[in-house]
Write a protein that holds these residues in place. Sequence first.
Motif, PDB file in Angstrom:
ATOM      1  N   LEU A 109       0.845  -1.192   0.000  1.00  0.00           N
ATOM      2  CA  LEU A 109       0.000   0.000   0.000  1.00  0.00           C
ATOM      3  C   LEU A 109       0.882   1.243   0.000  1.00  0.00           C
ATOM      4  CD1 LEU A 109      -2.918   1.225   0.373  1.00  0.00           C
ATOM      5  CD2 LEU A 109      -2.419   1.235   2.833  1.00  0.00           C
ATOM      6  N   VAL A 149       0.802   5.228   0.616  1.00  0.00           N
ATOM      7  CA  VAL A 149       0.030   6.314   1.223  1.00  0.00           C
ATOM      8  C   VAL A 149       0.671   7.624   0.796  1.00  0.00           C
ATOM      9  CG1 VAL A 149      -0.829   7.340   3.352  1.00  0.00           C
ATOM     10  CG2 VAL A 149      -0.467   4.864   3.214  1.00  0.00           C
ATOM     11  N   ASP A 150       0.006   8.336  -0.097  1.00  0.00           N
ATOM     12  CA  ASP A 150       0.460   9.664  -0.503  1.00  0.00           C
ATOM     13  C   ASP A 150      -0.072  10.657   0.525  1.00  0.00           C
ATOM     14  OD1 ASP A 150       1.018  12.117  -1.615  1.00  0.00           O
ATOM     15  OD2 ASP A 150      -0.178  11.802  -3.442  1.00  0.00           O
ATOM     16  N   THR A 151       0.819  11.155   1.367  1.00  0.00           N
ATOM     17  CA  THR A 151       0.384  12.033   2.449  1.00  0.00           C
ATOM     18  C   THR A 151      -0.106  13.387   1.950  1.00  0.00           C
ATOM     19  OG1 THR A 151       2.572  13.043   2.797  1.00  0.00           O
ATOM     20  CG2 THR A 151       2.089  10.971   3.971  1.00  0.00           C
ATOM     21  N   ALA A 180       1.236   8.037   8.810  1.00  0.00           N
ATOM     22  CA  ALA A 180       0.951   6.956   7.880  1.00  0.00           C
ATOM     23  C   ALA A 180       1.587   5.653   8.344  1.00  0.00           C
ATOM     24  CB  ALA A 180       1.446   7.320   6.482  1.00  0.00           C
ATOM     25  N   THR A 219      -0.724   2.445   9.832  1.00  0.00           N
ATOM     26  CA  THR A 219      -0.766   1.157   9.145  1.00  0.00           C
ATOM     27  C   THR A 219      -0.266   0.029  10.052  1.00  0.00           C
ATOM     28  OG1 THR A 219       1.385   1.661   8.120  1.00  0.00           O
ATOM     29  CG2 THR A 219      -0.597   2.091   6.813  1.00  0.00           C
ATOM     30  N   SER A 271       5.421  10.207   0.262  1.00  0.00           N
ATOM     31  CA  SER A 271       4.649   8.992   0.483  1.00  0.00           C
ATOM     32  C   SER A 271       5.308   8.034   1.466  1.00  0.00           C
ATOM     33  CB  SER A 271       4.441   8.250  -0.842  1.00  0.00           C
ATOM     34  OG  SER A 271       3.641   9.007  -1.724  1.00  0.00           O
ATOM     35  N   VAL A 315      -6.493   1.815   5.481  1.00  0.00           N
ATOM     36  CA  VAL A 315      -6.855   3.102   4.868  1.00  0.00           C
ATOM     37  C   VAL A 315      -7.693   3.937   5.826  1.00  0.00           C
ATOM     38  CG1 VAL A 315      -8.275   4.144   3.046  1.00  0.00           C
ATOM     39  CG2 VAL A 315      -6.652   2.306   2.481  1.00  0.00           C
ATOM     40  N   ARG A 356      -6.579   7.502   7.523  1.00  0.00           N
ATOM     41  CA  ARG A 356      -7.397   8.680   7.203  1.00  0.00           C
ATOM     42  C   ARG A 356      -7.970   9.325   8.471  1.00  0.00           C
ATOM     43  NH1 ARG A 356     -10.748   6.660   3.138  1.00  0.00           N
ATOM     44  NH2 ARG A 356      -9.455   7.566   1.510  1.00  0.00           N
ATOM     45  N   GLU A 388      -4.025  10.205   0.185  1.00  0.00           N
ATOM     46  CA  GLU A 388      -4.573   9.390  -0.882  1.00  0.00           C
ATOM     47  C   GLU A 388      -3.847   8.050  -0.893  1.00  0.00           C
ATOM     48  OE1 GLU A 388      -4.243  11.727  -4.417  1.00  0.00           O
ATOM     49  OE2 GLU A 388      -5.905  13.057  -3.845  1.00  0.00           O
ATOM     50  N   PHE A 389      -4.453   7.044  -1.512  1.00  0.00           N
ATOM     51  CA  PHE A 389      -3.946   5.679  -1.372  1.00  0.00           C
ATOM     52  C   PHE A 389      -3.908   4.974  -2.722  1.00  0.00           C
ATOM     53  CE2 PHE A 389      -6.157   7.041   2.413  1.00  0.00           C
ATOM     54  CZ  PHE A 389      -5.297   6.691   3.441  1.00  0.00           C
ATOM     55  N   THR A 402      -2.756   0.788  -4.189  1.00  0.00           N
ATOM     56  CA  THR A 402      -2.087  -0.501  -4.041  1.00  0.00           C
ATOM     57  C   THR A 402      -1.266  -0.722  -5.300  1.00  0.00           C
ATOM     58  OG1 THR A 402      -3.982  -1.708  -4.938  1.00  0.00           O
ATOM     59  CG2 THR A 402      -3.880  -1.428  -2.550  1.00  0.00           C
TER      60      THR A 402
END
Length: 384
Positions: A208, A210-212, A318, A322, A340, A354, A358, A370-371, A373
Amino acid sequence: MSDSELADTAVDMFRREFGGGPDSVWAAPGRVNLIGEHVDYAGGLCLPIALPHSTSAAVSPRSDGLIRLRSTEAGPWDGRLADVGPGRPDGWAAYPAGVIWALRENGLFTDDFGGVDVAFVSAVPIGAGLSSSAALECSLALALVSDADRVELAAACVRAENEVARAPTGGMDQAASLLASEGQALLLDSASDSMSQVPFDPEGLTLLVVDTRAPHRLADGAYAQRRGTVERAARRLGVGSLRELADQGRGGIDAVQSLQDDALRRRARHVISEIARVRLAVQALHSGDFAELGRLLYASHLSLSRDFEVSCAELDNAVESTLIAGALGARMTGGGFGGSAIALIPPGRVDEAVEIVRSRAEERGLTEPEFATVTASPPARRLI
């Protein structure tokens, strides 16, 4: 965005901007680095994969020497090769214009350059630490000199980024974009410029991203300062690069611990320990030990956050979130200061991960992330 969708969008944009269809369309992927951060410029090891997300370049040659660059992400730029050189132009155009300059400087143009029209369409998130700049550079380099050795093309793209765009990055991003393979991670040795493929099959696990959405900028002073500190530590320790100490095992760690300057000591400690983690990660992948890989990912993040100090609240959130959701491991990826994080998620836990990332970002007043895979994907290629 699929290859066909990327190609169609690029052709449509080219027609709108230039009034006719392109001669060809090429694409190059972004990358995510599994492990091995801030070590490529220290002669270290890194382990990136190519992303499913690519940037396409629709291209047609000209005969009047004019360069016309268009992008879905930024304003237009028109100029000539004489207008391009170290530090110019500025802004986004420095990257593609710099590629044209570097290809000529490196002797990769076989004929006189007559100019070019280019329309770029990017599916690589901009400013997310996923190497959107390298994807742009590599798509154009391959379009202009498609029969060149890809190692030489990568070197030209690095030169464009370093000298024209003045971003003091290493060569991992361009190598991954041009030389990675589907289903494989690319083990890059910056000391010898050697590379090899390492199987990356997470066996039901999900990688995954994770775009911070915390802006990721490499051309600012923080990245350059970190690189300068690493190089200063090497000089203080009397070696050409910290890789020499990393190869000494315990003796290298002892040498780094002898540094009196706290910042130099911590920066160098990160580099030495990160190179060791890459070696262990390669072993873990070959043996299918993803629990060990996860442990190494988190250890890398802690080192980047505490010793190298390139993380931020968004990236730490993030990673922590997770892990709460059951990730085997997580870390920031890319140059840091935003961008990210990646996490290795067990089956059936992606939605939970997710949601936790969030909700905790919202509680802390951070930008909504934003996320995506991702899988290890193909390298740069021709679409049309």
